[in-house]
Design a protein around this motif. Structure first.
Motif, PDB file in Angstrom:
ATOM      1  N   ARG A  32     -27.630  21.699  -4.958  1.00 44.51           N
ATOM      2  CA  ARG A  32     -27.153  20.553  -5.732  1.00 44.51           C
ATOM      3  C   ARG A  32     -25.737  20.674  -6.224  1.00 44.51           C
ATOM      4  N   ARG A  69     -32.099  24.409 -15.463  1.00 53.78           N
ATOM      5  CA  ARG A  69     -31.476  24.271 -14.145  1.00 53.78           C
ATOM      6  C   ARG A  69     -29.967  24.461 -14.307  1.00 53.78           C
ATOM      7  N   ALA A 128     -27.656  24.178 -11.970  1.00 54.14           N
ATOM      8  CA  ALA A 128     -26.880  23.257 -11.138  1.00 54.14           C
ATOM      9  C   ALA A 128     -25.670  23.959 -10.528  1.00 54.14           C
ATOM     10  N   LEU A 178     -34.470  19.690  -6.741  1.00 56.51           N
ATOM     11  CA  LEU A 178     -33.025  19.619  -6.526  1.00 56.51           C
ATOM     12  C   LEU A 178     -32.646  20.452  -5.313  1.00 56.51           C
ATOM     13  N   GLY A 213     -27.463  24.416  -5.991  1.00 54.97           N
ATOM     14  CA  GLY A 213     -27.541  23.925  -7.361  1.00 54.97           C
ATOM     15  C   GLY A 213     -28.951  23.871  -7.899  1.00 54.97           C
ATOM     16  N   ASN A 263     -27.463  18.758 -13.887  1.00 52.57           N
ATOM     17  CA  ASN A 263     -28.333  17.886 -13.115  1.00 52.57           C
ATOM     18  C   ASN A 263     -29.760  18.083 -13.591  1.00 52.57           C
TER      19      ASN A 263
END
Length: 421
Positions: free
Chosen positions: A23, A114, A116, A288, A292, A363
């Motif tokens: 991502r 996360r 990202a 995702l 990322g 994200n």
């Protein structure tokens, strides 16, 4: 609900490390807000809420970190966790808000989130290690490793180098994956999956943004190509190289790829997206693409930047090349004033003089900022479990509030504001 305490990073290992696609920086969040800002021709004045403190004593302390996390949470962020590391076992940790909206459950001090596009720094580190080992060169072309993959509509892998992929100067257009801009789209698309080849093929439908080496534009597709080059140069999956070369040696036992699992390991705060409509939705459950897609903790992210800037992962020559920067474009400068981009590292100025190194990401409802001093002796990571995407002003306020926390922590000054704030 707010809590603070000194903490040493946890060391118990996690077992499985599944793989998946990749991502972005929170490009959907960051670029959409900056584009709206440019379109509107607005000049947003960055003002933090009342209570942003002034210096009363030298040195950044737990109370200072708590006040900075409180200032972020006051913007409408459901949960905030931050960690400042100044040496082995010398951490300041603060949390603000709650782990889940409508509950009193506290934000975990060592919660997963996360990370990202912070994962891009992991990818860049492995690429530069391969350069150190003579397995590839920064001036190798994409076509040398991936013949015919970057081709068509003016794209030419024979003219694009690995260095340009790392630095976002390749000109490859970053074709946004079908994402979600409404709660309905989130529910429809949150389990979508893409292979690296599909991501690259989407980008090849577009003409380049500019000839290679003549501009700067953030390109997630460029890092997907780097994943594929790592695999070609080593004969192993790219994420396995990151695990063997970075995660295991540093003891980053809490950094992993969720793969096709749409949930995060416990403990974690839930992630929320505030949509342009103003509706806030719990978006914790989704898949995702990689790199990322990595999940991590504040302790692991600090450990990584401490080792990287401290010279434990790269030779001095490669680290110097990694920190050779170019200016970012106008849209990203709205979020990174005077920011410059190296090879998977961002350089930003400090209010106390000099600069720091980082790679933020955002994200899946989580926005993360981080930073390390030039030698890695002081590191900080702040994870926010809400992305304010309802307006450009609020997105910028969120970025600025988190940037102020990073600046205060790295300058070791409790109330000194970033210049121009």
């Amino acid at each position: 609900m707010t809590s603070t305490s000194p903490s040493s990073p946890p060391h118990h290992p996690d077992n499985d490390r599944p793989d998946r696609q990749r991502r972005r920086i929170g490009k959907r969040w960051l670029a959409a807000a900056s584009a709206a800002l440019v379109t509107a021709g607005a000049a947003v004045a960055i003002q933090l809420p009342a209570g942003a403190h002034e210096a009363t004593a030298p040195g950044y302390r737990q109370d200072d970190l708590r006040r900075d996390t409180d200032a972020i949470q006051a913007l409408g962020i459901i949960g905030v966790q931050a960690r400042v590391t100044t040496g082995p076992g010398r951490d300041l940790v603060a949390t603000s808000g709650v782990a889940e909206a409508g509950t009193g459950r506290p934000v975990p001090r060592d919660g997963y989130f996360r990370m990202a596009s912070t994962g891009k720094a992991l990818v860049a580190t492995v690429v530069l290690q391969l350069v150190d080992e003579g397995k590839l060169a920064l001036d190798d072309t994409v076509d040398h490793w991936l013949p015919g993959v970057v081709d068509g509509n003016g794209n030419d892998g024979r003219r694009i180098t690995i260095r340009q992929l790392l630095q976002h100067t390749s000109g490859i257009h970053d074709d946004d994956l079908p994402g979600y801009t409404t709660p309905r789209e989130y529910n429809e698309r949150r389990y979508d999956r893409y292979t690296p080849q599909q991501i690259v093929a989407r980008a090849m439908r577009h003409r380049p943004d500019f000839p290679p080496g003549t501009g700067w534009s953030y390109s997630n597709t460029g890092y997907v190509l780097l994943d594929l080059i790592i695999e070609k140069a080593t004969g192993h999956p790219w994420h396995r190289e990151i695990e063997d070369r970075v995660l295991k040696p540093l003891g980053m036992h809490h950094t992993y790829l969720p793969g096709s699992t749409p949930t995060l390991r416990s403990p974690h705060a839930n992630g929320y997206q505030v949509f342009p409509s103003g509706e806030r939705v719990d978006v914790t459950e989704q898949i995702l693409p990689d790199p990322g897609g990595y999940a991590s903790t504040t302790a692991d992210v600090n450990r990584f930047f401490q080792a990287l800037l401290g010279g434990k992962l790269l030779s001095q020559a490669r680290l110097t090349e990694m920190r050779d920067t170019v200016p970012v474009n106008q849209d990203i400068r709205a979020f990174w004033p005077h920011g410059r981009y190296g090879l998977g590292l961002v350089e930003r100025p400090l209010s106390c003089g000099g600069s720091y190194w980082s790679h933020e990401g955002g994200n899946g409802g989580y926005i993360t900022l981080n930073g390390a001093t030039d030698n890695g002796s002081r590191t900080v990571t702040v994870s926010m479990s809400t992305a304010l995407g309802d307006s450009p002003d609020n997105a910028l306020l969120q970025e600025q509030a988190a940037s102020n926390l990073v600046d205060h922590a790295l300058c070791d000054t409790p109330g000194k504001r970033r210049q121009g704030a």
